[in-house]
Design an enzyme around this catalytic site. Structure first.
Site, PDB file in Angstrom:
ATOM      1  N   CYS A   1      -3.219 -14.544  52.393  1.00 50.48           N
ATOM      2  CA  CYS A   1      -3.072 -15.262  53.658  1.00 50.48           C
ATOM      3  C   CYS A   1      -2.533 -14.311  54.714  1.00 50.48           C
ATOM      4  O   CYS A   1      -1.500 -13.657  54.506  1.00 50.48           O
ATOM      5  CB  CYS A   1      -2.112 -16.436  53.470  1.00 50.48           C
ATOM      6  SG  CYS A   1      -1.732 -17.294  55.027  1.00 50.48           S
TER       7      CYS A   1
ATOM      8  N   CYS B   1       1.238 -15.633  55.808  1.00 54.34           N
ATOM      9  CA  CYS B   1       2.421 -15.611  54.934  1.00 54.34           C
ATOM     10  C   CYS B   1       2.266 -14.714  53.710  1.00 54.34           C
ATOM     11  O   CYS B   1       3.189 -14.613  52.900  1.00 54.34           O
ATOM     12  CB  CYS B   1       2.794 -17.029  54.520  1.00 54.34           C
ATOM     13  SG  CYS B   1       1.582 -17.807  53.420  1.00 54.34           S
TER      14      CYS B   1
ATOM     15  N   CYS C   1      -4.520 -21.877  52.492  1.00 52.73           N
ATOM     16  CA  CYS C   1      -3.260 -21.376  51.957  1.00 52.73           C
ATOM     17  C   CYS C   1      -2.362 -22.564  51.611  1.00 52.73           C
ATOM     18  O   CYS C   1      -2.088 -23.404  52.477  1.00 52.73           O
ATOM     19  CB  CYS C   1      -2.552 -20.470  52.968  1.00 52.73           C
ATOM     20  SG  CYS C   1      -0.954 -19.860  52.380  1.00 52.73           S
TER      21      CYS C   1
ATOM     22  N   CYS D   1       1.097 -22.464  53.862  1.00 50.18           N
ATOM     23  CA  CYS D   1       1.167 -22.600  55.324  1.00 50.18           C
ATOM     24  C   CYS D   1      -0.088 -23.297  55.813  1.00 50.18           C
ATOM     25  O   CYS D   1      -0.866 -23.831  55.010  1.00 50.18           O
ATOM     26  CB  CYS D   1       1.368 -21.238  56.002  1.00 50.18           C
ATOM     27  SG  CYS D   1      -0.071 -20.142  55.943  1.00 50.18           S
TER      28      CYS D   1
ATOM     29  N   ASP E   1     -18.100   9.219  48.237  1.00 54.27           N
ATOM     30  CA  ASP E   1     -17.318   8.754  47.096  1.00 54.27           C
ATOM     31  C   ASP E   1     -18.112   7.707  46.319  1.00 54.27           C
ATOM     32  O   ASP E   1     -18.399   6.629  46.834  1.00 54.27           O
ATOM     33  CB  ASP E   1     -16.000   8.156  47.604  1.00 54.27           C
ATOM     34  CG  ASP E   1     -15.087   7.670  46.486  1.00 54.27           C
ATOM     35  OD1 ASP E   1     -15.488   7.759  45.312  1.00 54.27           O
ATOM     36  OD2 ASP E   1     -13.985   7.195  46.800  1.00 54.27           O
TER      37      ASP E   1
END
EC number: 6.3.5.13
Length: 452
Positions: A209, A212, A231, A234, A359
Site C-alpha cells: 500500500c 501505509c 488495503c 487504510c 542483464d
C-alpha cells in the site's frame, strides 16, 4: 515555418527516400535523427494540427497502439501511427515526417503513437497529447529502467508536461493510483469475477500500500499484481472504473471473446494479457466518440503485429512468434500457449543487446517450471545467450538430452521443417525477433515485412 524547420524536414524526407529506395525500408528512426540534427524541436512543427494519443508502459504498448489505431480508423480518415516500434524521439519524429504534407485544408487528424517509458518526458516537451495511455508497469530491463517506481516516475514526468491530457490508465494496477496527478484520469479494468479474499504471490512487485506500506489484499486477481485490490489497514483501494470488462466468454491460444460495458467483442489473438490491450483501445475509442459497433470492427485485426503472435507458414508448419522481455510477460505467454489443445514444439531465443536488456537474470524469475507439464514435443534453444537459457530450462526440469541447441538463426529456421509437430511457438527477445524476421525474409517466408 522558419528556415531551420524547412531544412530539417527536407533532410528527413530525403533520408527517408534514400533508405526506402536503396535499402527497401523506411529506415525507422534514421530520418528523425537526421531531422533533429537540423532542428531539435522539429517534432513540435510536424505534429501541428494533430490530436495525439500516446501509449506507454512496460508490456502491451505495440499491440495497444495497433488496436487503438484500428479502432479510430473506423470513424476517422486521417489517422497515423508508428507501426515499426520506433518509439523514442527520433522514431516518433520519423513517423510524423512520413506523413507530413503542407496543406491549408482543415481536416480532423489523429496520431496514435507508441512511446518508450523513458522517452516520455522528451516527447511531451514537443507534443501536446489529448490522451496518454498507461498500460502497466512491471520489472523490465533493470539495467536501463531500474525498479517499477523509477519507471513510473519517468512516465509521470512526461504526463506532467501535458496537464490537460487525459490519462487513460489500467485501473487494476495499484501503482497508477499511488500518487495524485494533475491530469484528468479515466480508469479501465476487469469486473467479471465475484468478490473473494486473496493475496498476490509473494514474489510479486508493487503489492505494498503506498499510503501505509501494508501488503495489499485482493477481491480477485487477473494476473501478477493486477486486480480488484484494497488495503485492509487504510482507505486505499481500486478506483471506480469508467470502462469495465464484465464477462470473459471464451479464451483460447488463438482468440478471445469478452464483454465490455454490455457490448460483446471478439479478438483473433489469444492470452488474458491482451484483453487489457483491447480495454485500453476501447477506452480511447469511446473518448473519441467511436461507437461500440465500430470498436468491435477495429478490434478484429486484419494484419499481423510485429512479434505479437505473428504467424509464419513454413511448409506445413505454423510458426508463431511471440516477443518476450520480462518475467511477467513471459509467464503470461506460457499461460497462453498452455491453452493450445494440440501438441507443439517450443523454440526460445535469448539475446542480451541494449534493446533486450543486457542483464538476463530475469529469466530466473519466470515460471519455466510450468513447461514440463505442457504438451511440448520438442525444445530448442538459440540466441546469443543460449547457454543461460539451456541451464534455466534444465533447472526447470527439462532433461539436457531433450534440449536441441541451434546457435545461429539460419540453423534454427532450417530445423522448423523437421519439427515433430505442425505448431511451433518461438519465444524471443526484441533483437532476436528482428534478426529472426530478417532470416525469414531472406529465405522468402516473409515479404515486405508481412507473412507470406
Amino acid at each position: 515555418m522558419g528556415f531551420k524547420s524547412s531544412l530539417a524536414i527536407t533532410a528527413g524526407k530525403t533520408t527517408q527516400w534514400f533508405l526506402r529506395t536503396f535499402s527497401k525500408g523506411s529506415g525507422a528512426s534514421m530520418p528523425g535523427r537526421m531531422a533533429t540534427k537540423f532542428d531539435p524541436a522539429i517534432l513540435a512543427t510536424l505534429s501541428e494540427g494533430y490530436d495525439v494519443i500516446l501509449v506507454t508502459g512496460t508490456n502491451g504498448k505495440t499491440l495497444t497502439t495497433a488496436l487503438t489505431y484500428k479502432v479510430l480508423k473506423q470513424k476517422y480518415d486521417h489517422v497515423i501511427t508508428n507501426p515499426t516500434g520506433a518509439n523514442m524521439v527520433q522514431g516518433v519524429t520519423a513517423t510524423f515526417l512520413e506523413h507530413y504534407k503542407r496543406s491549408k485544408k482543415q481536416v480532423k487528424k489523429l496520431a496514435v503513437i507508441e512511446v518508450d517509458e523513458a522517452s516520455m518526458v522528451h516527447v511531451t516537451k514537443q507534443l501536446h497529447p489529448k490522451a496518454i495511455v498507461f498500460t502497466n508497469v512491471f520489472r523490465d530491463q533493470m539495467d536501463r529502467y531500474g525498479e517499477i517506481y523509477t519507471t513510473y516516475r519517468k512516465m509521470l514526468d512526461g504526463a506532467k508536461q501535458s496537464p490537460n491530457a487525459t490519462l487513460v490508465v489500467n485501473g487494476d494496477a495499484p501503482i497508477f493510483n499511488s500518487v495524485k496527478v494533475a491530469n484528468p484520469v479515466t480508469y479501465f479494468g476487469f469486473d467479471n469475477q465475484p468478490d473473494g479474499e486473496m493475496l498476490a504471490h509473494h514474489n510479486t512487485d508493487g503489492i505494498l500500500c503506498p499510503h501505509c506500506q501494508h501488503i495489499l489484499h485482493y477481491k480477485f486477481i487477473t494476473y501478477t499484481n493486477l486486480g480488484k485490490y484494497y488495503c485492509p489497514h487504510c482507505d486505499f483501494k481500486r478506483p471506480e472504473l469508467t470502462y469495465r470488462l464484465t464477462e470473459m466468454t471464451s479464451l483460447t491460444n488463438q482468440s478471445s471473446d469478452f464483454t465490455i460495458d454490455g457490448h460483446p467483442f471478439h479478438m483473433g489473438i489469444g492470452g488474458l494479457y491482451n484483453i487489457y490491450n483491447a480495454l485500453a483501445a476501447y477506452s480511447v475509442g469511446r473518448m473519441f466518440d467511436v461507437s461500440p459497433e465500430q470498436i468491435a470492427k477495429g478490434l478484429q485485426l486484419d494484419g499481423q503485429v510485429f512479434g505479437r503472435q505473428e504467424v509464419i507458414q513454413i511448409g506445413d508448419k505454423k510458426v508463431t512468434i511471440v516477443l518476450v522481455k520480462n518475467p511477467v510477460g513471459l509467464n503470461q505467454v506460457i499461460d497462453m500457449i498452455a491453452l493450445d489443445p494440440e501438441p507443439f514444439s517450443l523454440s526460445t531465443i535469448l539475446n542480451a543487446q541494449y534493446a533486450d536488456g543486457i542483464d538476463v537474470s530475469w529469466i530466473w524469475d519466470a515460471q519455466f517450471e510450468t513447461l514440463p507439464t505442457l504438451n511440448i514435443a520438442q525444445y530448442t534453444v538459440s540466441g546469443e545467450r543460449y547457454q543461460d537459457l539451456k541451464l534455466r530450462l534444465e533447472v526447470a526440469g527439462i532433461p539436457e538430452d531433450e534440449l536441441i541447441i541451434k546457435e545461429d538463426l539460419e540453423a534454427l529456421v532450417a530445423s522448423f521443417k523437421d519439427a515433430p509437430t505442425k505448431n511451433i511457438y518461438v519465444l524471443a527477445t526484441y533483437t532476436a525477433v528482428i534478426n529472426l524476421r530478417k532470416v525469414l525474409t531472406e529465405q522468402g517466408f516473409l515479404k515486405g515485412g508481412q507473412a507470406e
